[in-house]
Design an enzyme around this catalytic site. Structure first.
Site, PDB file in Angstrom:
ATOM      1  N   GLU A   1      -9.130  -3.169  -6.854  1.00  0.00           N
ATOM      2  CA  GLU A   1      -9.217  -3.118  -5.395  1.00  0.00           C
ATOM      3  C   GLU A   1      -9.352  -4.532  -4.825  1.00  0.00           C
ATOM      4  O   GLU A   1      -8.672  -4.889  -3.856  1.00  0.00           O
ATOM      5  CB  GLU A   1     -10.396  -2.246  -4.964  1.00  0.00           C
ATOM      6  CG  GLU A   1     -10.167  -0.756  -5.136  1.00  0.00           C
ATOM      7  CD  GLU A   1      -9.094  -0.223  -4.210  1.00  0.00           C
ATOM      8  OE1 GLU A   1      -9.031  -0.671  -3.040  1.00  0.00           O
ATOM      9  OE2 GLU A   1      -8.302   0.624  -4.654  1.00  0.00           O
TER      10      GLU A   1
ATOM     11  N   ASP B   1       0.833  -1.203   0.000  1.00  0.00           N
ATOM     12  CA  ASP B   1       0.000   0.000   0.000  1.00  0.00           C
ATOM     13  C   ASP B   1       0.869   1.254   0.000  1.00  0.00           C
ATOM     14  O   ASP B   1       0.507   2.264  -0.614  1.00  0.00           O
ATOM     15  CB  ASP B   1      -0.933  -0.009   1.218  1.00  0.00           C
ATOM     16  CG  ASP B   1      -2.136   0.907   1.034  1.00  0.00           C
ATOM     17  OD1 ASP B   1      -2.670   0.965  -0.090  1.00  0.00           O
ATOM     18  OD2 ASP B   1      -2.542   1.553   2.017  1.00  0.00           O
TER      19      ASP B   1
ATOM     20  N   TYR C   1      -9.834   4.819   8.158  1.00  0.00           N
ATOM     21  CA  TYR C   1     -10.697   4.847   6.986  1.00  0.00           C
ATOM     22  C   TYR C   1     -12.181   4.873   7.335  1.00  0.00           C
ATOM     23  O   TYR C   1     -13.008   5.162   6.470  1.00  0.00           O
ATOM     24  CB  TYR C   1     -10.371   3.669   6.062  1.00  0.00           C
ATOM     25  CG  TYR C   1      -9.022   3.833   5.420  1.00  0.00           C
ATOM     26  CD1 TYR C   1      -8.825   4.771   4.419  1.00  0.00           C
ATOM     27  CD2 TYR C   1      -7.931   3.084   5.847  1.00  0.00           C
ATOM     28  CE1 TYR C   1      -7.577   4.956   3.841  1.00  0.00           C
ATOM     29  CE2 TYR C   1      -6.677   3.261   5.264  1.00  0.00           C
ATOM     30  CZ  TYR C   1      -6.508   4.197   4.270  1.00  0.00           C
ATOM     31  OH  TYR C   1      -5.270   4.378   3.703  1.00  0.00           O
TER      32      TYR C   1
ATOM     33  N   CYS D   1     -10.743   3.813  -5.190  1.00  0.00           N
ATOM     34  CA  CYS D   1      -9.833   3.805  -4.044  1.00  0.00           C
ATOM     35  C   CYS D   1     -10.363   4.692  -2.922  1.00  0.00           C
ATOM     36  O   CYS D   1     -10.291   4.328  -1.747  1.00  0.00           O
ATOM     37  CB  CYS D   1      -8.439   4.244  -4.473  1.00  0.00           C
ATOM     38  SG  CYS D   1      -7.214   4.127  -3.149  1.00  0.00           S
TER      39      CYS D   1
END
Length: 220
Positions: free
Chosen positions: A205, A44, A163, A135
């Site tokens: 994803e 990531d 998140y 994303c």
């Protein structure tokens, strides 16, 4: 129907597969092996460097100054996230910043970032917007879905909180609002191209989570 609703409907089956993936189930219940999460964190960080470049390209092609500023800020934020949160997570997983940077960029990470950069450079502004949107949006939806229960593993709880929080949601909502403003200005062929890019990066994803689950490396 808003353009974002059309896009979400097009990618809904992929999102359902993402939510069912054992990587996310393991994040939520704390059973995800730390080796898989380590792979995710390192890849990531690699991904966010490419994503930041894609956002910077998108900002340069934006139709107005406000959009240019927004994507420039988001590009800077992606780099900051890579430097701060990911460095902290890597350290907690026993990996120094130098060791993490030395890990090769995996096949799925390479493919995903290459697709984003190619679309933002060679497509229209709207096409680039469609490519970068999953994303933002999928991470927000996953974070919100997991944040109520969090995770018994403090590392995973830390990731979920980032998140699933209101600050990240506000960032995502701004991009969704822009997408809905852009949608009515597009011809039908361009709307279809935007949707195709959106679904493609939704698939990327899923592939990114799956690559972490498998701890993907180059086969040769």
């Amino acid at each position: 129907m808003r353009f974002t609703e059309d896009l979400w409907d097009a990618g809904a089956d992929v999102y359902a597969r993402i939510r069912e993936h054992p990587f996310l189930a393991g994040l939520a219940d704390g059973t995800l092996p730390h080796a898989a999460f380590r792979h995710f964190v390192v890849q990531d960080a690699h991904y966010l460097r490419g994503y930041a470049r894609a956002l910077a390209l998108l900002g340069a092609r934006a139709p107005g100054e406000a959009e240019t500023v927004m994507f420039a800020q988001h590009a800077a934020g992606a780099i900051a996230a890579e430097q701060d949160m990911h460095a902290g997570l890597a350290d907690a997983l026993g990996l120094s910043a130098a060791e993490a940077a030395a890990v090769p960029v995996a096949p799925t990470t390479t493919a995903y970032t290459s697709y984003l950069l190619a679309t933002c450079h060679g497509g229209s502004f709207a096409e680039g917007l469609g490519a970068v949107l999953p994303c933002y949006w999928i991470y927000a939806e996953v974070g919100e879905a997991l944040v109520a229960a969090s995770s018994p593993d403090p590392l995973y709880a830390r990731w979920i909180a980032m998140y699933g929080g209101e600050e990240f949601r506000a960032v995502v909502d701004a991009v969704l609002a822009l997408t809905d403003r852009v949608g009515p200005t597009l011809s039908e062929p361009e709307r279809e191209r935007v949707q195709e890019h959106f679904v493609t990066t939704c698939r990327y994803e899923w592939m990114f989570w799956d690559a972490a689950w498998r701890q993907e490396t180059w086969p040769v």
